[in-house]
Scaffold this motif. Structure first.
Motif, PDB file in Angstrom:
ATOM      1  N   TYR A  20      -7.431  -1.096  16.155  1.00 27.45           N
ATOM      2  CA  TYR A  20      -7.477  -1.619  14.794  1.00 27.45           C
ATOM      3  C   TYR A  20      -6.280  -2.539  14.626  1.00 27.45           C
ATOM      4  O   TYR A  20      -5.151  -2.146  14.951  1.00 27.45           O
ATOM      5  N   ASN A  21      -6.524  -3.746  14.168  1.00 27.33           N
ATOM      6  CA  ASN A  21      -5.418  -4.703  13.984  1.00 27.33           C
ATOM      7  C   ASN A  21      -4.578  -4.859  15.249  1.00 27.33           C
ATOM      8  O   ASN A  21      -3.342  -4.898  15.172  1.00 27.33           O
ATOM      9  N   ASP A  35      -3.401   2.474   7.325  1.00 26.76           N
ATOM     10  CA  ASP A  35      -4.129   1.676   6.348  1.00 26.76           C
ATOM     11  C   ASP A  35      -3.502   1.757   4.965  1.00 26.76           C
ATOM     12  O   ASP A  35      -3.294   0.749   4.292  1.00 26.76           O
ATOM     13  N   GLN A  38      -0.251  -0.083   4.976  1.00 28.25           N
ATOM     14  CA  GLN A  38      -0.420  -1.524   5.075  1.00 28.25           C
ATOM     15  C   GLN A  38      -0.915  -2.112   3.756  1.00 28.25           C
ATOM     16  O   GLN A  38      -0.445  -3.150   3.317  1.00 28.25           O
ATOM     17  N   ASP A  39      -1.852  -1.437   3.132  1.00 27.46           N
ATOM     18  CA  ASP A  39      -2.389  -1.921   1.855  1.00 27.46           C
ATOM     19  C   ASP A  39      -1.313  -2.003   0.798  1.00 27.46           C
ATOM     20  O   ASP A  39      -1.427  -2.741  -0.163  1.00 27.46           O
ATOM     21  N   ASN A  40      -0.289  -1.210   0.941  1.00 28.32           N
ATOM     22  CA  ASN A  40       0.743  -1.193  -0.086  1.00 28.32           C
ATOM     23  C   ASN A  40       2.021  -1.875   0.371  1.00 28.32           C
ATOM     24  O   ASN A  40       3.086  -1.620  -0.171  1.00 28.32           O
ATOM     25  N   ASP A  41       1.860  -2.692   1.411  1.00 24.44           N
ATOM     26  CA  ASP A  41       3.005  -3.490   1.829  1.00 24.44           C
ATOM     27  C   ASP A  41       4.167  -2.632   2.317  1.00 24.44           C
ATOM     28  O   ASP A  41       5.319  -2.911   2.037  1.00 24.44           O
ATOM     29  N   THR A  43       4.636  -1.736   5.628  1.00 20.98           N
ATOM     30  CA  THR A  43       4.635  -1.691   7.096  1.00 20.98           C
ATOM     31  C   THR A  43       6.038  -1.724   7.697  1.00 20.98           C
ATOM     32  O   THR A  43       6.186  -1.507   8.891  1.00 20.98           O
ATOM     33  N   THR A  44       7.037  -2.004   6.871  1.00 22.97           N
ATOM     34  CA  THR A  44       8.416  -1.903   7.373  1.00 22.97           C
ATOM     35  C   THR A  44       8.658  -0.532   8.004  1.00 22.97           C
ATOM     36  O   THR A  44       9.490  -0.367   8.874  1.00 22.97           O
ATOM     37  N   GLN A 107       5.697   2.594  -4.736  1.00 24.08           N
ATOM     38  CA  GLN A 107       4.694   1.569  -4.457  1.00 24.08           C
ATOM     39  C   GLN A 107       3.319   2.173  -4.237  1.00 24.08           C
ATOM     40  O   GLN A 107       2.299   1.514  -4.400  1.00 24.08           O
TER      41      GLN A 107
END
Lengths: 788, 60
Positions: A20-21, A35, A38-41, A43-44, A107
């Motif tokens: 995936y990705n 997921d 990632q959807d909520n920004d 990924t840091t 977030q």
């Protein structure tokens, strides 16, 4: 095998990873977490450390009880009309990514207004608006991203948060005074004849005097109180000569400054107290993320599902359960009370209690003891005893748990200080008499000087620094001791007793087959039969069997509590208990699965816990210097095997109930032995508390272990002999440093007896002796830690 | 000559001010957790500002 590891959790992916990705994931669960983040920004999360995540549990813990208002309020730290604050313990917190994602929780959930992680304690404090987000939703959100909080019966009474910060304050006060007094004493040190400096000497001395007041009456008050308490019990502890020294320093200096117009010893005084407090802080630092005080409450859930007469379910606090209540226990839930199984098939994992990881089957009507975890489907139980009267929790009614652990091992420092104080007083007295005849004006000077130099600063520092440093070295080797005193107690141990299951064995299960050999084709059939079953034993055997393919089975049937059957290539195939396949039960207490193909019994698979790899070497190393024993709650099934690999001196005691274990340790102690008990489960809790030193063995130190003096990571098992040896050597170092500090005292005594102890000599001698002792013990402990 | 009084009082005031800061720091719990803040200060904070972007385009 692709050799890929999961982007989220870092575990190796099996044969078909999810792509995936452009990233690989080992399971759906990990991908879902990715997921969400990632959807909520967020990924840091993955940039701060690699694969920081945790594979989410397939079995979702049930948090319905958090909707219960009474429970909710018990868990909170604070609440007003719109906001609530709660502190949650999250065992998975382990890296900087964890801190980052948890502190950005707002977030994911806008109703969260603030979050703060305490990393050393693995705690998360959340401030949220409870009208928009329920506690249950918050906890479920955390669980969904892999940070499931651990909520147990222990959380029911929130302990008042009292963090003791006074030691830091006292050290600050003493350090402040020490520095400033030294600075203000500069003119005295250099004996300057400059007119303008001499003119201000009274002012400087006044300031010095004022600065020293908080040192004596605030920073040193712990010592004064302890010495006072000791004297009332007519014990001469180490604090008595310390306090004597402090008082003599203070009053003599005050007298000199105000009456005789001399400089006094305030710099020595402040430095002395400062170093003492420094030693105390050094000794006090421990492992905040581990708790050494757990009882059964930390294991037990806060609430359980009760089934009402009209078949409705409700969450109820465990302590409100009454006899004859019906409760529902789902997959992976813990049974909190002694009960009788009334519906469903019990398959109970008692690893918390005994350390045994192979689950036990229970049928309807069987009695089920508290502390087990159901691992099959949901079951219904009828309560027989309330939580406080259950078989397991009864153990905590023993007197051992009521009092603080009193080890009869005497503290070395206190033992020495008793003689030390006597000798010092004798010397001061004799010196006083001598000078009375020689030059009576010198009596006061000499007597006070003796008491000042005899002040055992270095003596008081050597044990804290040596033991404290050893504590740290052990910690780096994944052996976490509760306090520095444990190192000292460890040095006196002469008997080591081990629990068997979970301590000498691992959580891994070993499977072996006995009987007629089966053909590869037949094995394919067996594996096919296992394929359709979700029973934990079936899953274990399924992974164990390495076959070319898995045949399909017709007419598959799972007989609950007995076994599996089906039709394979036209013949009947059965797998299960002895009676299920038609064999006379042998009475063997091992966990066994029989195989029968076409009504012919082929043989049986035996499941047993695997022994630790270094078991033999570790026991042989211990047998040289210690009495050793194995104390087990199990039957004697494994006795024969253990006897072949363990040294012949080993004592074996089996079939021990938790109370028996405690009493066995007590008997040994009555014979004058100093016992180290190493156990793992709750059934060892009594023995751990009774022993002189009790260690809990843990596969994962973040998972709960019973109250103990130390927690040892299972991978450090073979380091135990070295650990005991090093503790002995540490004590030897402490003794050597005692001799050294006594030598310093003798030098000082030389000055004092001749009446030559000037403030500058004292100001040099005091810190010099303390610092050199600290350096000596630190280097020496590092040195012995390198030897096995 | 009396300048020494001023100097001493200034130096004492400075010392006491720092000492007070220390006490405030201890009281407010700064010594309770000496580890987490050291990590927290290294985090970038720019990400938290853009919230209204529903699905961020794939990175890399």
């Amino acid at each position: 095998m692709t050799g890929e590891s999961c982007f989220h959790c870092g575990n190796p992916c099996d044969s078909n990873p999810i792509r995936y990705n452009d990233k690989f994931f080992c399971c759906q669960g990990c991908k879902v977490v990715y997921d969400i983040l990632q959807d909520n920004d967020l990924t840091t999360y993955y940039e701060l450390s690699s694969s920081p995540g945790k594979r989410p549990d397939t079995a979702q813990t049930n948090f319905n009880y958090l909707d219960n208002k009474e429970i909710f309020e018990k868990l909170l730290d604070f609440q007003d009309e719109s906001t609530s604050i709660i502190t949650l313990y999250i065992p998975h917190i382990h890296c900087s990514s964890c801190i980052w994602v948890l502190e950005n929780l707002h977030q994911l959930a806008p109703a969260v207004s603030a979050t703060q992680v305490n990393f050393p304690k693995k705690e998360l404090q959340v401030t949220f608006r409870h009208n928009e987000l329920s506690l249950r939703a918050l906890v479920e959100l955390l669980a969904r991203i892999g940070y499931e909080p651990y909520i147990s019966l222990d959380d029911e009474q929130k302990k008042p948060v009292s963090i003791n910060r006074t030691l830091w304050l006292k050290m600050g006060v003493a350090g402040f005074a020490f520095g400033n007094i030294m600075m203000l004493s500069f003119p005295e040190y250099f004996e300057s004849d400059e007119y303008w400096l001499n003119q201000y000497t009274p002012l400087f001395r006044m300031l010095i005097f004022l600065t020293s007041l908080p040192v004596v009456f605030y920073a040193a008050n712990d010592y004064i109180i302890s010495a006072y308490k000791g004297l009332r019990k007519s014990i001469l502890n180490i604090d008595v000569p310390i306090v004597l020294g402090i008082f003599v320093l203070f009053f003599k200096s005050t007298y000199e400054v105000f009456i005789k117009n001399e400089p006094g010893y305030f710099d020595s005084l402040a430095g002395f107290v400062f170093f003492l407090l420094l030693g105390r802080i050094f000794q006090q630092r421990t492992y905040q993320f581990l708790s050494f005080e757990r009882d059964y409450k930390s294991y037990f859930p806060l609430a359980v599902t009760r089934i009402l007469d009209n078949e409705q379910e409700e969450s109820v606090l465990i302590k409100e359960l009454k006899k004859n209540d019906r409760i529902l226990i789902r997959h992976q839930e813990l049974i909190p009370v002694d009960a009788v199984l009334s519906k469903g098939v019990g398959l109970i994992d008692y690893s918390f209690v005994t350390g045994e990881s192979i689950p036990v089957s229970k049928m309807i009507g069987d009695k089920v003891y508290a502390g087990g975890k159901q691992v099959g489907g949901a079951v219904e139980l009828v309560v027989v005893k309330t939580v406080s009267q259950s078989y397991l929790s009864q153990l905590w009614n023993n007197d051992v748990f009521k009092k603080d652990k009193v080890s009869d091992i005497k503290n070395l420092t206190d033992a020495i200080s008793k003689r030390f104080t006597m000798i010092v007083l004798a010397i001061a007295f004799l010196a006083g008499i001598f000078w009375y005849f020689k030059d009576s004006t010198m009596v006061a000077t000499v007597v006070t000087s003796v008491l000042i130099v005899a002040c055992p600063c270095a003596l008081a520092l050597s044990a804290p620094f040596a033991l404290g440093n050893m504590l740290r070295i052990y910690g780096r080797r994944k052996m976490y001791l509760k306090s520095a005193e444990v190192v000292e107690n460890l040095a006196h141990i002469d008997t080591v007793i081990f629990d068997k299951t979970g301590t000498l064995t691992t959580q891994e299960t070993e499977i072996y087959y006995e009987g007629k050999p089966m053909t590869p084709a037949e094995l394919n059939g067996v594996k096919g039969l296992l394929h359709s079953s979700n029973h934990p034993l079936s899953r274990m055997l399924y992974t164990y069997l390495d076959t070319s393919k898995v045949d399909s089975i017709d007419e598959f049937e799972e007989v609950l509590g007995s076994g599996l059957q089906g039709r394979w290539k036209g013949v009947n195939i059965r797998l299960g208990s002895a009676s299920f396949v038609g064999v006379e039960p042998t009475g063997s207490l091992k966990t066994q699965l029989y195989v029968a193909i076409n009504n012919q019994v082929k043989g049986c698979y035996t499941f047993q816990s695997e022994y630790r790899k270094n078991l033999k070497d570790t026991f042989n190393a211990l047998a040289k210097n210690y009495r050793i024993g194995v104390l087990s709650g199990d039957n004697e099934g494994s006795l024969g095997y253990l006897k072949t690999i363990l040294p012949k001196e080993t004592a074996f005691v089996f079939n021990q109930k938790p109370e028996d274990k405690l009493n066995y340790i007590k008997e040994l102690q009555e014979k004058g032995l100093k016992v180290l008990m190493i156990g793992d489960g709750l059934n060892d809790a009594g023995a751990l508390a009774q022993s002189d030193v009790g260690f809990a063995m843990a596969e994962n130190v973040n998972v709960f272990s019973p109250a103990s003096d130390g927690i040892i990571d299972a991978e450090s098992f073979q380091k135990i002999p070295a650990m005991l040896n090093q503790a002995k050597r540490t004590l030897r170092i402490v003794k050597i440093s005692f001799v050294l500090s006594l030598a310093y005292n003798l030098i000082g005594m030389g000055f004092a007896l001749t009446g030559n102890l000037s403030p500058i000599v004292s100001a040099i001698l005091m810190p010099l002796s303390s610092i050199s002792i600290v350096i000596f013990v630190t280097l020496a402990t590092y040195w012995i830690a390198r030897k096995p | 000559m009396s300048v020494i009084y001023i100097l001493i009082s200034v130096s004492l005031v400075i010392a006491v001010v720092f000492f007070t800061f220390f006490i405030i720091a201890v009281r407010s719990g700064q010594f309770d957790d000496a580890y987490t803040p050291s990590i927290r200060m290294l985090f970038d904070s720019h990400k938290s500002t853009k919230k209204n972007k529903p699905k961020s385009t794939t990175k890399e």
